[in-house]
Structures are given as C-alpha cells and as structure tokens.
Motif scaffolding. Sequence first.
Motif, short mmCIF file in Angstrom:
data_model
loop_
_atom_site.label_atom_id
_atom_site.label_comp_id
_atom_site.label_asym_id
_atom_site.label_seq_id
_atom_site.Cartn_x
_atom_site.Cartn_y
_atom_site.Cartn_z
N ILE A 226 0.83 -1.20 0.00
CA ILE A 226 0.00 0.00 0.00
C ILE A 226 0.86 1.25 0.00
O ILE A 226 0.56 2.23 -0.70
CB ILE A 226 -0.96 0.00 1.20
CG1 ILE A 226 -2.02 -1.10 1.04
CG2 ILE A 226 -1.64 1.36 1.37
CD1 ILE A 226 -2.95 -1.24 2.23
N ASN A 227 1.96 1.24 0.77
CA ASN A 227 2.84 2.41 0.80
C ASN A 227 3.41 2.71 -0.58
O ASN A 227 3.47 3.87 -1.01
CB ASN A 227 3.97 2.18 1.81
CG ASN A 227 4.72 3.46 2.12
OD1 ASN A 227 4.13 4.51 2.33
ND2 ASN A 227 6.04 3.36 2.17
N ILE A 228 3.83 1.67 -1.31
CA ILE A 228 4.37 1.86 -2.66
C ILE A 228 3.26 2.26 -3.63
O ILE A 228 3.43 3.19 -4.43
CB ILE A 228 5.06 0.58 -3.17
CG1 ILE A 228 6.18 0.17 -2.23
CG2 ILE A 228 5.62 0.80 -4.58
CD1 ILE A 228 6.75 -1.19 -2.52
N HIS A 229 2.14 1.57 -3.57
CA HIS A 229 1.01 1.84 -4.47
C HIS A 229 0.58 3.30 -4.36
O HIS A 229 0.45 4.00 -5.37
CB HIS A 229 -0.15 0.92 -4.12
CG HIS A 229 -1.42 1.22 -4.84
ND1 HIS A 229 -1.77 0.60 -6.03
CD2 HIS A 229 -2.43 2.09 -4.56
CE1 HIS A 229 -2.94 1.08 -6.43
NE2 HIS A 229 -3.35 1.98 -5.55
N CYS A 230 0.36 3.78 -3.13
CA CYS A 230 -0.08 5.16 -2.93
C CYS A 230 1.01 6.15 -3.32
O CYS A 230 0.73 7.21 -3.90
CB CYS A 230 -0.48 5.38 -1.48
SG CYS A 230 -1.97 4.49 -0.99
N LEU A 360 9.54 -8.16 -1.54
CA LEU A 360 9.64 -7.21 -2.65
C LEU A 360 8.69 -7.54 -3.80
O LEU A 360 8.52 -6.72 -4.71
CB LEU A 360 11.09 -7.15 -3.17
CG LEU A 360 12.11 -6.51 -2.22
CD1 LEU A 360 13.50 -6.58 -2.82
CD2 LEU A 360 11.74 -5.07 -1.90
N SER A 361 8.06 -8.71 -3.77
CA SER A 361 7.04 -9.01 -4.77
C SER A 361 5.89 -8.00 -4.66
O SER A 361 5.17 -7.75 -5.64
CB SER A 361 6.52 -10.44 -4.62
OG SER A 361 5.87 -10.63 -3.36
N ALA A 362 5.71 -7.41 -3.48
CA ALA A 362 4.70 -6.36 -3.31
C ALA A 362 5.02 -5.16 -4.19
O ALA A 362 4.12 -4.49 -4.71
CB ALA A 362 4.64 -5.94 -1.84
N TRP A 363 6.31 -4.88 -4.34
CA TRP A 363 6.77 -3.79 -5.20
C TRP A 363 6.40 -4.08 -6.66
O TRP A 363 6.00 -3.20 -7.40
CB TRP A 363 8.28 -3.64 -5.04
CG TRP A 363 8.90 -2.39 -5.58
CD1 TRP A 363 8.27 -1.34 -6.21
CD2 TRP A 363 10.28 -2.05 -5.53
NE1 TRP A 363 9.18 -0.38 -6.55
CE2 TRP A 363 10.43 -0.79 -6.14
CE3 TRP A 363 11.40 -2.70 -5.04
CZ2 TRP A 363 11.67 -0.16 -6.27
CZ3 TRP A 363 12.63 -2.06 -5.15
CH2 TRP A 363 12.77 -0.81 -5.76
N ALA A 364 6.54 -5.35 -7.06
CA ALA A 364 6.20 -5.74 -8.43
C ALA A 364 4.74 -5.45 -8.74
O ALA A 364 4.41 -4.88 -9.78
CB ALA A 364 6.51 -7.22 -8.64
N ILE A 365 3.86 -5.83 -7.83
CA ILE A 365 2.43 -5.63 -8.04
C ILE A 365 2.09 -4.14 -8.00
O ILE A 365 1.32 -3.63 -8.83
CB ILE A 365 1.60 -6.40 -7.01
CG1 ILE A 365 2.02 -7.88 -6.97
CG2 ILE A 365 0.11 -6.26 -7.31
CD1 ILE A 365 1.89 -8.60 -8.28
N ALA A 366 2.67 -3.43 -7.03
CA ALA A 366 2.40 -2.00 -6.90
C ALA A 366 2.90 -1.22 -8.11
O ALA A 366 2.31 -0.19 -8.48
CB ALA A 366 3.05 -1.46 -5.63
N GLY A 367 3.97 -1.72 -8.74
CA GLY A 367 4.47 -1.06 -9.95
C GLY A 367 3.47 -1.09 -11.09
O GLY A 367 3.48 -0.23 -11.96
N LEU A 368 2.60 -2.09 -11.08
CA LEU A 368 1.55 -2.18 -12.11
C LEU A 368 0.28 -1.43 -11.70
O LEU A 368 -0.44 -0.93 -12.57
CB LEU A 368 1.20 -3.65 -12.37
CG LEU A 368 2.31 -4.54 -12.94
CD1 LEU A 368 1.82 -5.97 -13.07
CD2 LEU A 368 2.78 -4.03 -14.29
N THR A 369 0.02 -1.35 -10.40
CA THR A 369 -1.27 -0.80 -9.95
C THR A 369 -1.23 0.69 -9.60
O THR A 369 -2.24 1.39 -9.78
CB THR A 369 -1.78 -1.57 -8.72
OG1 THR A 369 -0.85 -1.42 -7.63
CG2 THR A 369 -1.94 -3.05 -9.04
N GLY A 370 -0.11 1.18 -9.07
CA GLY A 370 -0.06 2.54 -8.52
C GLY A 370 -0.41 3.63 -9.51
O GLY A 370 -1.43 4.31 -9.38
N ASN A 371 0.45 3.80 -10.53
CA ASN A 371 0.20 4.88 -11.50
C ASN A 371 -1.02 4.58 -12.36
O ASN A 371 -1.73 5.50 -12.79
CB ASN A 371 1.44 5.10 -12.36
CG ASN A 371 1.88 3.87 -13.11
OD1 ASN A 371 1.74 2.76 -12.61
ND2 ASN A 371 2.40 4.04 -14.31
#
Length: 411
Positions: A226-230, A360-371
């Motif tokens: 959530i921190n990366i996504h936002c 860090l797989s959370a970063w992978a998913i957030a990289g697709l969802t955030g922007n």
Amino acid sequence: MNGLNNKWARAAIPALLIHCSIGTVYCWSTFKEAIGERIGMSTFAVGWAFSLAIFFLGMSAAFAGRMVERDIHKSSLLSCICFTVGMIGTGAFIQFTDGIVALIGIFICYGCIMGIGLGVGYLTPVKTLMLWFSEQKGLATGISIMGFGLAKAIATPIMELIQDKFGIYQMFYILGAVYFVMMLLGHFLLKKPDGWVEPDGKGDSFKATEMFKNRTFCGIWIMFFINIHCGLALITYEKQILSVAFGGAAALAAVISIVPSVTAAFNALGRIGYSTLSDKMKDRNTVYKAIFISCIAVTAVALIPFAITNGHKSVVLGAIVILLLLVVNLGYGGGFSTLPALLSSRFGMDRISKIHGLALSAWAIAGLTGNNMSELILSATGRTYDYILIATLILYIVAMAVCVTMVKSDK
C-alpha cells in the motif's frame, strides 16, 4: 588489501555504487516523451516499459533470494550484466527501429532484462550491509537504499544534458557504459565479513507458500504494498497535480519545475532518516506507524481545500500540495529502507535475503497498480485529482489498520 577490509569499503561503498546505478530507473519521466517521439508511439504505450521494469524488479528479487544467499558475487555480476545490457539494448532499439517493433524491443530490454538486473542488484548488498553493521541495521540499509532514491536527483540533470547534447539513444549508450563500470567496481568490492559462513542450505525448510500463511509476514507485505502503491499514484503525477493546484501560472513555472528534484531529495532523506530512526526504537514497526499517520494527516489536509474549491487554483493550495508530495516521498523512501531491518527483527538473519526478496514481490504488483490507478481515476472523472487523494487516503488508513493489528511486536 587489508586496508579495504572494512564495513565501508566492503559494504557501504559497493552498495552505493550498485544502487546509485540501478536507482536511475526512477528517471523514466525524464526521457519517456523523447522515446515516444523518436519511435512514433504514444507516451502511454511507452510508459508500460517502466511498469514492466518495476514488475520484473520485484519478481526477480522474489526469486533471487536463494542465489543471493549463496553467492553475492554471482548475483552482483548478473545484475551488472542484465542492467547494462538492458540499457544499451534500449538505445539500440530506439536508434535502429520504430513503431511497434521498437516498442516491443524496449519492453524486452528496459522492462524485462533491465528489470531483472534491478531486482537482483537491489537485493544483493542488503544482507551484507546488515552483517557488517550488525548493531545498526537500519543505518546500513538506509545508506544503500538511500542511493537508490538519490539516483534520480543526481542523474536527472545529467540525462537532460546528454539528451540535449548527443540525443536520446546516445544517452543510453553513454550511461550504460558508465553504469557498467560503477556496478562492476561494486561487484569486485562487495564482500561479507571474514568468518561469516552461510548455512549450506541442507534441510532448509523455507517455502514461499508457508510465508504467505504467516500473519505477520502478510501484514508486512500488505502495508509495504500500500505504501508503494499510494506513493506511485501521487509521485508519478506530481507535476500534473501541481499544475492544477497552481493553475499553470507562468510565474510559478520555475517553482513547479524544481519540485521533482526536491521530492527526490526527500525520498532519499526518508530512506536514510526513517531507517536510522528505527535503530533507536524498541519496535521497528513504529516507523511504519509514523509513516502512515503522517501520510493520512497530510492527505486529509490537502483533500479538504482541493474538494471545497474543486481544484481552484491558488498559491495556498499549491503549497499544501507541495507539502503533501514531500511527506509522501519521505514515507515512500522510509518504507523501503526500514523493511529489511523490520523483517530481520521478526524472522532473523539466516534467511533474510529470501524473505526480503519475497516481500519485494509487493513492489512488483504496486508497480503495475499505482500509477495505473491514478490514470483510471482521471479517465473516469474527467481529470479530477481530488478522487486520487480520496483513494490514497482510504488505502493509507487500511495500511495503518494492518500495521496495528497484523504486525506483532518483536518484544
């Protein structure tokens, strides 16, 4: 060589050499429009190269943990090769092809190959740093991961200069060569402390599926995501949000133009500051509580005038948005650097590279969802930015709830 056998020469400096190279992935906005114009594709289509790079970063880190545990020199060399091949390959596709062929080539080189170099390189120095700085794990990871965040502030003006003087594809060739030298030097310098022997791995019960059954790990994964996504939802649109807030006034154009460099500096400050602060705390999870409380407060403060004025332009609203971006960047960076030490406090050091990589797989998913969340909201609401603030505020509140209820104290 004995003079080089210390925590700075064998851990901090090589980590910075590697992370200051791969961290330039966040300079994407500096040249994405130039790439689109050169190959004749839309900026939106080209933008998926960045999303793919972040996705492959997170997923390669998730799967590279075992290799990094066994041999940091193999992983650092692999990172060096993949990252620089990806850079130079991107330049070649820009120079020699156009249209859909160029786009696919950029996806493969910048998104996939370079993304793998990013993930392996990001993970490689972290455990070594924590071994050398055993009493200051937060400071150690903060030093390295600060380099990843600071890379944008350092490289952006250099990239702009090279683009203006030589051209877009030449920039990839020149920087690919420079980063190859930097990462190769980091590869040769990086070394675990004398006397440290990794377990041989026999009888290792580590299983990724079991980690996702662990309540504490799942809580850390969710709040990290959530921190990366936002962060990405706001950071990737910071210039546009500022333009709306200030009204695009010519007199304020200079202010808007320097904000990305300032936010990048706060991103780096958060990486070193929050992680160092965690060394002084009884529970490192307190840092995440501070991050989410500050982000909730500043997002709510920014949302009120945005909603009341319907995005009406004013210097006051612009100043509030700048404050929002500074605080979000501070927490975005701090979330990255505090993660390894938080994981080690919960799960120990023996398998930290595997567990950190999996997180860090959370970063992978957030990289697709955030922007892309921001883009979908803007498309659905007629480019109304206050709905992005509402969405991020709700998610920050969810992250705070997870932080309090799922991530148990290590004391």
